[in-house]
Design a protein around this motif. Structure first.
Motif, PDB file in Angstrom:
ATOM      1  N   LEU A 107       2.330   5.790 -21.199  1.00 35.97           N
ATOM      2  CA  LEU A 107       3.487   4.705 -21.184  1.00 35.97           C
ATOM      3  C   LEU A 107       3.617   4.215 -22.473  1.00 35.97           C
ATOM      4  N   ASN A 108       2.467   4.060 -23.272  1.00 32.68           N
ATOM      5  CA  ASN A 108       2.415   3.680 -24.324  1.00 32.68           C
ATOM      6  C   ASN A 108       2.778   4.649 -25.840  1.00 32.68           C
ATOM      7  N   ALA A 109       3.347   5.592 -25.513  1.00 36.75           N
ATOM      8  CA  ALA A 109       3.693   6.857 -26.346  1.00 36.75           C
ATOM      9  C   ALA A 109       2.427   7.557 -26.894  1.00 36.75           C
ATOM     10  N   ILE A 110       1.340   7.535 -26.338  1.00 43.48           N
ATOM     11  CA  ILE A 110       0.082   8.300 -26.578  1.00 43.48           C
ATOM     12  C   ILE A 110       0.537   9.873 -25.753  1.00 43.48           C
ATOM     13  N   GLU A 111       0.497  10.778 -26.553  1.00 40.78           N
ATOM     14  CA  GLU A 111       0.676  12.223 -25.966  1.00 40.78           C
ATOM     15  C   GLU A 111      -0.454  12.386 -25.227  1.00 40.78           C
ATOM     16  N   VAL A 112      -0.260  12.914 -23.825  1.00 37.81           N
ATOM     17  CA  VAL A 112      -1.314  13.168 -23.011  1.00 37.81           C
ATOM     18  C   VAL A 112      -0.903  14.527 -22.464  1.00 37.81           C
ATOM     19  N   MET A 128       0.952  -1.346   0.085  1.00 39.26           N
ATOM     20  CA  MET A 128       0.034   0.043   0.000  1.00 39.26           C
ATOM     21  C   MET A 128       0.732   1.134   0.106  1.00 39.26           C
ATOM     22  N   LYS A 129       1.910   0.998   0.659  1.00 37.91           N
ATOM     23  CA  LYS A 129       2.863   2.309   0.763  1.00 37.91           C
ATOM     24  C   LYS A 129       3.503   2.770  -0.657  1.00 37.91           C
ATOM     25  N   GLU A 130       3.748   1.429  -1.245  1.00 37.45           N
ATOM     26  CA  GLU A 130       4.343   1.455  -2.671  1.00 37.45           C
ATOM     27  C   GLU A 130       3.231   2.202  -3.530  1.00 37.45           C
ATOM     28  N   ALA A 131       2.220   1.689  -3.278  1.00 36.32           N
ATOM     29  CA  ALA A 131       1.062   2.203  -4.234  1.00 36.32           C
ATOM     30  C   ALA A 131       0.608   3.728  -3.997  1.00 36.32           C
ATOM     31  N   GLU A 132       0.962   4.345  -2.717  1.00 39.97           N
ATOM     32  CA  GLU A 132       0.776   5.514  -2.516  1.00 39.97           C
ATOM     33  C   GLU A 132       1.722   6.210  -2.912  1.00 39.97           C
ATOM     34  N   LEU A 133       3.061   5.895  -3.270  1.00 41.49           N
ATOM     35  CA  LEU A 133       3.995   6.615  -3.874  1.00 41.49           C
ATOM     36  C   LEU A 133       3.807   6.701  -5.377  1.00 41.49           C
ATOM     37  N   PHE A 134       3.532   5.620  -6.015  1.00 46.76           N
ATOM     38  CA  PHE A 134       3.036   5.723  -7.310  1.00 46.76           C
ATOM     39  C   PHE A 134       1.940   6.565  -7.554  1.00 46.76           C
ATOM     40  N   LEU A 135       1.038   6.662  -6.969  1.00 52.17           N
ATOM     41  CA  LEU A 135      -0.228   7.619  -7.090  1.00 52.17           C
ATOM     42  C   LEU A 135       0.121   8.778  -6.778  1.00 52.17           C
ATOM     43  N   ASP A 136       1.231   8.866  -5.792  1.00 49.56           N
ATOM     44  CA  ASP A 136       1.349  10.715  -5.992  1.00 49.56           C
ATOM     45  C   ASP A 136       2.254  11.047  -6.877  1.00 49.56           C
ATOM     46  N   TYR A 137       2.798  10.317  -7.558  1.00 42.54           N
ATOM     47  CA  TYR A 137       3.808  10.301  -8.701  1.00 42.54           C
ATOM     48  C   TYR A 137       2.943  10.588 -10.000  1.00 42.54           C
ATOM     49  N   VAL A 138       1.788   9.908 -10.064  1.00 37.64           N
ATOM     50  CA  VAL A 138       0.868   9.953 -11.069  1.00 37.64           C
ATOM     51  C   VAL A 138       0.327  11.364 -11.034  1.00 37.64           C
ATOM     52  N   ASP A 139      -0.057  11.629  -9.703  1.00 33.38           N
ATOM     53  CA  ASP A 139      -0.753  13.002  -9.464  1.00 33.38           C
ATOM     54  C   ASP A 139       0.062  14.128  -9.687  1.00 33.38           C
ATOM     55  N   ASP A 140       1.186  14.089  -9.572  1.00 34.75           N
ATOM     56  CA  ASP A 140       2.232  15.019  -9.686  1.00 34.75           C
ATOM     57  C   ASP A 140       2.628  15.228 -11.300  1.00 34.75           C
ATOM     58  N   TRP A 141       2.544  13.986 -12.031  1.00 28.72           N
ATOM     59  CA  TRP A 141       2.821  14.020 -13.454  1.00 28.72           C
ATOM     60  C   TRP A 141       1.797  14.576 -14.118  1.00 28.72           C
TER      61      TRP A 141
END
Length: 230
Positions: free
Chosen positions: A220-225, A1-14
């Protein structure tokens, strides 16, 4: 869960750091651009079992983008609409919606009101995959000048994802130099809490989480978001 939180924080920042595309530069070669609008219909925005206020919230930015693109000279517009047979296999996963012949299959009024609406190409689809038995691939083959595909609509993690990924993998398989672009302000998905899903006997769907994760997965699949095209 901690790793998931870190990842989701990263996604939010992205997501927070995504940049906007300036329309003048983006539409500088309008003949090379197509906009695909996915399921911006009454079934998902206005009425029926799958209608969602979240989906309705993107009508205005999508309509604005379509009008801007037309103003800049874009003439390639494709509307992909769910339009199901009464006994559609998809109803094993989702409640019945967009039955062929009903107004749920129709574009929302705001898109119909655009003066160039009748010049858009509409493909009806009987699954979340827009390329299955629809004519989309034939349309793509008939428009080799198109090098940039913009995908808008709903749902981020379902039909939008399928459309964007199809375009990306179609180009990759043929070694075509394409851009596939998804503006965040023009895509959305629905939300169904665990509590409400249990009451309905349905499958829960965290709209905020899945919206963010699938935006990231497309990137991740090279679609430009991008944040928006304005």
């Amino acid at each position: 869960m901690k790793e998931a939180e870190l990842f989701l924080d990263y996604v939010d920042d992205w997501i927070g750091k995504l940049s906007a595309q300036a329309s003048d530069a983006f539409f500088s070669k309008p003949e090379e651009i197509a906009i695909l609008s996915v399921d911006v219909t009454n079934a998902f925005c206005r009425k029926g079992n799958l209608a969602s206020e979240r989906a309705a919230s993107i009508i205005q930015p999508i309509t604005k983008l379509l009008a801007l693109a037309w103003e800049k000279g874009v003439r390639n517009f494709v509307l992909l609409h769910d339009c199901h047979s009464p006994e559609a296999e998809e109803f094993n996963a989702f409640a019945p919606h967009a039955i062929r012949g009903s107004d749920e299959c129709e574009a929302v009024d705001e898109i119909k009101a655009l003066p160039f609406y009748k010049q858009m190409t509409i493909f009806e689809k009987n699954s979340i995959d827009p390329a299955q038995n629809t004519g989309l691939d034939e349309w793509i083959a008939q428009h080799p000048q198109v090098k940039t595909y913009v995908v808008v609509g709903d749902c981020t993690d379902l039909c939008v994802y399928q459309a964007a990924m199809h375009l990306r993998t179609y180009a990759n398989a043929r070694e075509l130099v394409w851009r596939v672009v998804v503006p965040v302000n023009c895509v959305e998905t629905y939300d169904l809490s665990v509590e409400d899903a249990k009451a309905l006997g349905a499958v829960p769907h965290d709209g905020d989480l899945l919206h963010r994760v699938f935006l990231y997965h497309m990137a991740l699949n090279a679609i430009e978001v991008v944040k928006e095209i304005a």
